[in-house]
Design a protein around this motif. Structure first.
Motif, short mmCIF file in Angstrom:
data_model
loop_
_atom_site.label_atom_id
_atom_site.label_comp_id
_atom_site.label_asym_id
_atom_site.label_seq_id
_atom_site.Cartn_x
_atom_site.Cartn_y
_atom_site.Cartn_z
N SER A 1 1.10 -1.30 0.17
CA SER A 1 0.17 -0.06 -0.19
C SER A 1 0.96 1.30 -0.32
CB SER A 1 -1.33 0.26 1.27
OG SER A 1 -0.33 0.30 2.66
N LYS A 2 0.07 2.42 0.26
CA LYS A 2 0.81 4.04 0.07
C LYS A 2 0.93 4.16 1.44
CE LYS A 2 -0.25 5.11 -5.17
NZ LYS A 2 -1.48 5.73 -5.12
N LEU A 3 0.84 3.13 2.07
CA LEU A 3 0.91 3.67 3.68
C LEU A 3 1.81 4.36 4.03
CD1 LEU A 3 -0.97 4.52 5.82
CD2 LEU A 3 -0.35 2.26 7.01
N GLY A 4 3.38 3.33 3.72
CA GLY A 4 4.13 4.66 4.30
C GLY A 4 4.65 5.96 3.80
N ASP A 5 4.53 5.65 2.52
CA ASP A 5 4.82 7.38 1.77
C ASP A 5 3.30 8.44 2.46
OD1 ASP A 5 5.53 9.12 -0.35
OD2 ASP A 5 3.65 8.78 -0.95
N ILE A 6 2.32 7.87 2.79
CA ILE A 6 1.93 8.68 3.32
C ILE A 6 2.02 8.80 5.03
CG2 ILE A 6 -0.97 8.41 4.59
CD1 ILE A 6 -1.65 6.81 2.16
N VAL A 7 2.00 8.23 5.59
CA VAL A 7 2.81 8.72 6.66
C VAL A 7 4.27 9.16 6.82
CG1 VAL A 7 4.20 7.55 9.07
CG2 VAL A 7 2.27 6.83 8.06
N LEU A 8 5.01 9.05 6.24
CA LEU A 8 6.06 10.37 5.89
C LEU A 8 5.56 11.45 5.37
CD1 LEU A 8 9.18 10.48 5.54
CD2 LEU A 8 9.56 9.96 3.12
N LYS A 9 4.80 11.84 4.05
CA LYS A 9 4.64 12.95 3.35
C LYS A 9 3.72 14.02 4.61
CE LYS A 9 5.22 11.85 -1.23
NZ LYS A 9 3.87 11.43 -2.87
N ASN A 10 2.64 13.04 5.19
CA ASN A 10 1.40 14.08 6.67
C ASN A 10 2.10 13.26 8.16
OD1 ASN A 10 -0.72 14.13 4.28
ND2 ASN A 10 0.18 11.77 4.06
N GLY A 11 3.28 13.06 7.49
CA GLY A 11 3.88 13.25 9.39
C GLY A 11 4.69 14.02 9.65
N ARG A 12 5.80 13.58 9.56
CA ARG A 12 7.14 14.15 9.64
C ARG A 12 7.20 15.40 8.44
NH1 ARG A 12 11.22 16.56 7.09
NH2 ARG A 12 13.22 16.15 8.15
N ASN A 13 7.33 15.27 7.56
CA ASN A 13 7.09 16.12 6.28
C ASN A 13 6.23 16.88 6.79
OD1 ASN A 13 8.76 14.76 5.55
ND2 ASN A 13 8.21 13.97 3.19
N ALA A 14 4.95 17.08 7.44
CA ALA A 14 3.85 18.13 7.37
C ALA A 14 4.41 18.98 8.56
CB ALA A 14 2.62 17.13 7.57
N MET A 15 5.12 18.63 9.39
CA MET A 15 5.41 18.81 10.29
C MET A 15 6.99 19.61 10.72
SD MET A 15 4.09 18.16 12.81
CE MET A 15 3.52 18.23 12.54
N ALA A 16 7.02 19.62 9.31
CA ALA A 16 8.54 20.38 8.93
C ALA A 16 7.60 21.85 8.11
CB ALA A 16 9.69 19.71 7.71
N LEU A 17 6.87 20.96 7.35
CA LEU A 17 6.10 22.84 6.79
C LEU A 17 5.49 23.85 7.76
CD1 LEU A 17 4.53 20.62 3.98
CD2 LEU A 17 6.71 22.20 4.14
N ARG A 18 5.33 23.21 8.81
CA ARG A 18 4.59 24.04 10.23
C ARG A 18 5.80 24.40 11.13
NH1 ARG A 18 0.84 19.98 12.86
NH2 ARG A 18 -0.17 21.70 13.72
N LEU A 19 7.00 24.21 10.66
CA LEU A 19 7.76 24.30 12.11
C LEU A 19 8.78 25.37 11.53
CD1 LEU A 19 8.35 24.94 14.79
CD2 LEU A 19 10.19 22.32 14.52
#
Length: 214
Positions: free
Chosen positions: A121-139
Motif C-alpha cells: 500500500s501507500k501507507l509508508g509514503d502517506i505517513v512520511l508526507k503527512n507526518g514528519r514532512n508536514a511537521m517540517a512545513l509547519r515548523l
C-alpha cells in the motif's frame, strides 16, 4: 470533502470516524478495509467514499488528523521574543513526543514501516508526507521568523529542522516501535521537551541570554 481539507474544518462526526480508523489500524493493521471502518464507525461506506475518497484518502486524512494534535503557533517576527520562541519550540516538542509515544501512533507507524517499499500500500509514503514532512512545513516558518528576528543563526532551514527534530526524538521513536517500555508520562515528556529545546538553542541561538541557551 477530500483528504487535503484543513483539519480544522472537520465536523465532530468526521473526527469520530478518523478516531475509529485509528482504532481499527491499531487492531487490524494490514487488514483494515473501508468495510471494517464503516462497521466500527457506524457510518456507511458511501459516506466514507464521499468524505475521504478511497482507502488511501481515508488513511491520509487519518494520519493528518493524528499529526494535527501537534500545536505549532503562528509567530510574528516583528514581535517574536526569545522567551516566546523557546515556549513555542517546547510546545511543539511536548505535543510531538506525546503523539509519537501514544499507542495509536506506535501501531500506525509499525504498519507503515512494514508496508514501506513492499508494494502492499501507500501507507509508508502517506505517513512520511503527512507526518514528519508536514511537521517540517509547519515548523520551518517559525524557524525562519526567528532567524529574521535575529534569535537564531543558520544557513539551511531544512537542516535546522532536522537537527531540532533529531534532538526531540533522539532514539525514543525507534525504541517505542521495537517494544521498549519507556516511561513517557507527561512529566517525562515535559522534561525531555525542555532539554531538547535548550540543546537546540545552544546550537543555533543568536544573541540571547545564557540561561535560555542552557
Amino acid at each position: 470533502m477530500n483528504s487535503h481539507v484543513d483539519m480544522s474544518e472537520l465536523t465532530a462526526r468526521q473526527q469520530a470516524v478518523l478516531d475509529a480508523t485509528l482504532a481499527a489500524l491499531v487492531e487490524e493493521g494490514d487488514a483494515l478495509t473501508m468495510t471494517s471502518v464503516s462497521r466500527r464507525a457506524s457510518c456507511s461506506k458511501e459516506t466514507l467514499y464521499k468524505w475521504f475518497g478511497d482507502r488511501d484518502g481515508l488513511l491520509t486524512a487519518t494520519v493528518r488528523w493524528q499529526a494535527s494534535k501537534v500545536n505549532v503557533p503562528v509567530v510574528d517576527k516583528a514581535t517574536l521574543s526569545c522567551e516566546a520562541l523557546v515556549a513555542t519550540l517546547e510546545t511543539f516538542a511536548k505535543d510531538w513526543l506525546a503523539v509519537i509515544s501514544s499507542g495509536t501512533s506506535i501501531a500506525l507507524n509499525r504498519v507503515a514501516v512494514s508496508h514501506a517499499g513492499s508494494g502492499k500500500s501507500k501507507l509508508g509514503d502517506i505517513v512520511l508526507k503527512n507526518g514528519r514532512n508536514a511537521m517540517a512545513l509547519r515548523l520551518e516558518p517559525v524557524l525562519l521568523a526567528a532567524r529574521d528576528a535575529g534569535l537564531l543563526a543558520f544557513d539551511d532551514v531544512q537542516d535546522c529542522f532536522r537537527t531540532y527534530f533529531g534532538l526531540v526524538l533522539r532514539d525514543t521513536q525507534i525504541r517505542l516501535l521495537l517494544g521498549d517500555d519507556l516511561p513517557m508520562k507527561p512529566a517525562q515528556i515535559s522534561t525531555e521537551a525542555k532539554a531538547s529545546t535548550k540543546h537546540f538553542m545552544a546550537l543555533y541561538g543568536h544573541n540571547i541570554s545564557p540561561h535560555l541557551k542552557g
